[in-house]
Design an enzyme around this catalytic site. Sequence first.
Site, PDB file in Angstrom:
ATOM      1  N   GLU A  28    -124.800  -5.988 -62.233  1.00  0.00           N
ATOM      2  CA  GLU A  28    -126.080  -6.459 -62.749  1.00  0.00           C
ATOM      3  C   GLU A  28    -127.010  -6.897 -61.610  1.00  0.00           C
ATOM      4  O   GLU A  28    -128.212  -6.587 -61.612  1.00  0.00           O
ATOM      5  CB  GLU A  28    -125.864  -7.629 -63.718  1.00  0.00           C
ATOM      6  CG  GLU A  28    -125.024  -7.271 -64.930  1.00  0.00           C
ATOM      7  CD  GLU A  28    -123.530  -7.531 -64.721  1.00  0.00           C
ATOM      8  OE1 GLU A  28    -122.865  -7.921 -65.689  1.00  0.00           O
ATOM      9  OE2 GLU A  28    -123.041  -7.332 -63.588  1.00  0.00           O
ATOM     10  N   ALA A  81     -79.883  21.312 -56.836  1.00  0.00           N
ATOM     11  CA  ALA A  81     -78.540  20.729 -56.859  1.00  0.00           C
ATOM     12  C   ALA A  81     -78.176  20.045 -55.552  1.00  0.00           C
ATOM     13  O   ALA A  81     -77.392  19.086 -55.538  1.00  0.00           O
ATOM     14  CB  ALA A  81     -77.513  21.821 -57.177  1.00  0.00           C
ATOM     15  N   CYS A 110    -123.379 -13.541 -63.317  1.00  0.00           N
ATOM     16  CA  CYS A 110    -124.373 -12.512 -63.638  1.00  0.00           C
ATOM     17  C   CYS A 110    -125.228 -12.916 -64.824  1.00  0.00           C
ATOM     18  O   CYS A 110    -126.401 -12.509 -64.922  1.00  0.00           O
ATOM     19  CB  CYS A 110    -123.672 -11.185 -63.927  1.00  0.00           C
ATOM     20  SG  CYS A 110    -122.871 -10.490 -62.469  1.00  0.00           S
TER      21      CYS A 110
END
Length: 351
Positions: A56, A169, A90
Amino acid sequence: MTSQRHEADAMRRAIELSRRGPANGVNPRVGCVILDAAGRVIAEGWHRGRGTAHAEVAALDDLADRSLAVGATAVVTLEPCNHTGATGPCSEALIDAGVGRVVYAVADPGASSSGGGDRLRAAGIDVETGLLADEAEANIRPWLTAMRRGTPFVTVKWASSLDGRAAAADGTSRWITGPSARADVHRRRAEAGAIAVGTGTVFSDDPSLTARDPDGKELSEQPIPVIVGRRSVPRDSRVLAHPASVIEYPSRDLRGLLQMLAERDIRHVFVEGGPALASAFLAAGLADDVLVYIAPTLLGGPLTAITDLGVRTISEQARMRFDHIELLGDDVLLVARPLSPNTLPTTKEDD
């Protein structure tokens, strides 16, 4: 008076702007767009990280003239904060600027930072909430989950062959997936606050656990490496050269691990393995997201990507739903979310 269409367009733009900010910090990604009375965009801003101006204030600073804020509409992805931390509240910045209307998508779940909406209303500002809430929530889901629950969001990731094998494996696993999938993994690593593996993975693979670009260069944002298990990490392990300090956690208490990471302000943990650690998080019902990279190949053998989860019969299966499916080169990424926390018995992770 701005229209709903103008505000919805501005919210989509604010969500887009928010993604420019860092994803792995203590603060959320937030974007803000300021509209004049005709619905025209007159300023934009986003949060660039801890200690910097919130979205803001950044948008207010983007105005060609501060007087343009008087009577304007601020469209924000998250409720404006109402406390003083590394920066001021803010809510007060918007009030002081003379903004006439504030539209935000998601309420701030923070115990100290919430309440901005009420403060704005008390100052006589018109406030609307919930615009494009689903899109905004999805954009910061890990942060919101961590704040609401008090422990980090957990992503469990593995790569496997079509037949569910994580290695051949003989134990070799580099590389099952291709470069596009690996690049996606590194991007997601950079968005997490921590990356966790078991000690078995450290001993067998000697990973660096860094987030890197396709050329192998370390990205600017790095997750903190967390090594889970009772064996000590060898002093010559590559992970000890990580740019962030390594956390060694010599315990099998995964809930305790998440609590410890929360106390360190970590909001998102990326669990990469090995199979035993990933299975332990799943069996304990601690996974919020599961990321599976599947390569179009077959390996056979005993080394499955996930080990025993304690599922004794089909009725005990841990059901999930797909959130996202994406083709990455020749590989497929599946993102799934548990339908609900499961109650499977916890299995052992790497010793």
